[in-house]
Motif scaffolding. Structure first.
Motif, PDB file in Angstrom:
ATOM      1  N   LEU A  26       0.795  -1.227   0.000  1.00 32.67           N
ATOM      2  CA  LEU A  26       0.000   0.000   0.000  1.00 32.67           C
ATOM      3  C   LEU A  26       0.830   1.281   0.000  1.00 32.67           C
ATOM      4  O   LEU A  26       0.268   2.377  -0.003  1.00 32.67           O
ATOM      5  CB  LEU A  26      -0.927   0.008   1.223  1.00 32.67           C
ATOM      6  CG  LEU A  26      -1.992  -1.075   1.273  1.00 32.67           C
ATOM      7  CD1 LEU A  26      -2.769  -0.999   2.574  1.00 32.67           C
ATOM      8  CD2 LEU A  26      -2.931  -0.959   0.075  1.00 32.67           C
ATOM      9  N   THR A  27       2.145   1.156  -0.012  1.00 32.22           N
ATOM     10  CA  THR A  27       3.016   2.329   0.118  1.00 32.22           C
ATOM     11  C   THR A  27       2.680   3.439  -0.874  1.00 32.22           C
ATOM     12  O   THR A  27       2.602   4.600  -0.497  1.00 32.22           O
ATOM     13  CB  THR A  27       4.499   1.931  -0.017  1.00 32.22           C
ATOM     14  OG1 THR A  27       4.832   1.100   1.093  1.00 32.22           O
ATOM     15  CG2 THR A  27       5.409   3.136  -0.017  1.00 32.22           C
ATOM     16  N   ASN A  28       2.485   3.122  -2.114  1.00 31.68           N
ATOM     17  CA  ASN A  28       2.258   4.157  -3.130  1.00 31.68           C
ATOM     18  C   ASN A  28       0.807   4.579  -3.272  1.00 31.68           C
ATOM     19  O   ASN A  28       0.542   5.700  -3.680  1.00 31.68           O
ATOM     20  CB  ASN A  28       2.799   3.703  -4.482  1.00 31.68           C
ATOM     21  CG  ASN A  28       4.308   3.613  -4.467  1.00 31.68           C
ATOM     22  OD1 ASN A  28       4.976   4.445  -3.868  1.00 31.68           O
ATOM     23  ND2 ASN A  28       4.843   2.591  -5.104  1.00 31.68           N
ATOM     24  N   THR A  29      -0.123   3.709  -2.936  1.00 30.62           N
ATOM     25  CA  THR A  29      -1.538   4.030  -3.155  1.00 30.62           C
ATOM     26  C   THR A  29      -2.235   4.553  -1.906  1.00 30.62           C
ATOM     27  O   THR A  29      -3.143   5.371  -2.010  1.00 30.62           O
ATOM     28  CB  THR A  29      -2.301   2.802  -3.678  1.00 30.62           C
ATOM     29  OG1 THR A  29      -2.161   1.729  -2.739  1.00 30.62           O
ATOM     30  CG2 THR A  29      -1.775   2.379  -5.041  1.00 30.62           C
ATOM     31  N   GLU A  30      -1.832   4.060  -0.739  1.00 32.99           N
ATOM     32  CA  GLU A  30      -2.444   4.481   0.530  1.00 32.99           C
ATOM     33  C   GLU A  30      -1.344   4.669   1.581  1.00 32.99           C
ATOM     34  O   GLU A  30      -1.220   3.866   2.508  1.00 32.99           O
ATOM     35  CB  GLU A  30      -3.457   3.444   0.998  1.00 32.99           C
ATOM     36  CG  GLU A  30      -4.628   3.252   0.049  1.00 32.99           C
ATOM     37  CD  GLU A  30      -5.610   2.211   0.548  1.00 32.99           C
ATOM     38  OE1 GLU A  30      -5.980   2.263   1.738  1.00 32.99           O
ATOM     39  OE2 GLU A  30      -5.974   1.344  -0.258  1.00 32.99           O
ATOM     40  N   PRO A  31      -0.541   5.726   1.425  1.00 31.28           N
ATOM     41  CA  PRO A  31       0.630   5.873   2.293  1.00 31.28           C
ATOM     42  C   PRO A  31       0.315   5.986   3.786  1.00 31.28           C
ATOM     43  O   PRO A  31       1.084   5.476   4.602  1.00 31.28           O
ATOM     44  CB  PRO A  31       1.324   7.126   1.762  1.00 31.28           C
ATOM     45  CG  PRO A  31       0.331   7.810   0.903  1.00 31.28           C
ATOM     46  CD  PRO A  31      -0.621   6.779   0.424  1.00 31.28           C
ATOM     47  N   GLU A  32      -0.772   6.607   4.143  1.00 35.25           N
ATOM     48  CA  GLU A  32      -1.101   6.728   5.574  1.00 35.25           C
ATOM     49  C   GLU A  32      -1.419   5.361   6.181  1.00 35.25           C
ATOM     50  O   GLU A  32      -0.962   5.043   7.279  1.00 35.25           O
ATOM     51  CB  GLU A  32      -2.265   7.705   5.800  1.00 35.25           C
ATOM     52  CG  GLU A  32      -1.890   9.149   5.514  1.00 35.25           C
ATOM     53  CD  GLU A  32      -0.703   9.624   6.336  1.00 35.25           C
ATOM     54  OE1 GLU A  32      -0.636   9.336   7.553  1.00 35.25           O
ATOM     55  OE2 GLU A  32       0.173  10.295   5.764  1.00 35.25           O
ATOM     56  N   GLN A  33      -2.198   4.569   5.477  1.00 37.06           N
ATOM     57  CA  GLN A  33      -2.513   3.214   5.945  1.00 37.06           C
ATOM     58  C   GLN A  33      -1.250   2.364   5.968  1.00 37.06           C
ATOM     59  O   GLN A  33      -1.024   1.591   6.895  1.00 37.06           O
ATOM     60  CB  GLN A  33      -3.579   2.559   5.055  1.00 37.06           C
ATOM     61  CG  GLN A  33      -3.985   1.178   5.484  1.00 37.06           C
ATOM     62  CD  GLN A  33      -4.652   1.143   6.857  1.00 37.06           C
ATOM     63  OE1 GLN A  33      -5.257   2.111   7.288  1.00 37.06           O
ATOM     64  NE2 GLN A  33      -4.531   0.028   7.540  1.00 37.06           N
ATOM     65  N   ALA A  34      -0.424   2.521   4.937  1.00 35.20           N
ATOM     66  CA  ALA A  34       0.832   1.772   4.878  1.00 35.20           C
ATOM     67  C   ALA A  34       1.719   2.123   6.066  1.00 35.20           C
ATOM     68  O   ALA A  34       2.318   1.234   6.683  1.00 35.20           O
ATOM     69  CB  ALA A  34       1.557   2.076   3.573  1.00 35.20           C
TER      70      ALA A  34
END
Length: 92
Positions: A26-34
């Motif tokens: 999820l690093t690139n698509t959902e950085p906060e969740q990642a």
């Protein structure tokens, strides 16, 4: 689904690796969740002394912070990465 299965085991080792893998994904698509998943992976992995997984999670957190966060946070995470990998005998 993978996180649910990992959580059902009750094993911090398995949960830590699953959180690392999902945070990586999820690093690139959902950085906060990642970021949250990677921090959880670090906490779980450190509890059981899984230095390799801890190091991988810190490395990914450093990448995430370099792209989406603060440079100082990226440097701090990379320092932790180097410490963990050195402890495991990795060449850095």
């Amino acid at each position: 689904m993978a996180l649910e299965a990992a959580n059902e085991t009750g094993s911090d080792l398995i949960r830590g690796y699953a959180n690392y893998a999902m945070g990586f994904a999820l690093t690139n698509t959902e950085p906060e969740q990642a970021r949250l998943l990677l921090l959880e992976a670090i906490e779980q992995s450190e509890r059981v002394g899984a230095r390799q997984t801890t190091g991988m999670a810190y490395r990914q957190l450093g990448s995430l912070e370099a792209i989406h966060g603060e440079p100082a946070d990226a440097v701090a995470a990379i320092r932790h990465t180097l410490e963990r990998f050195t402890q495991t005998g990795e060449w850095v």
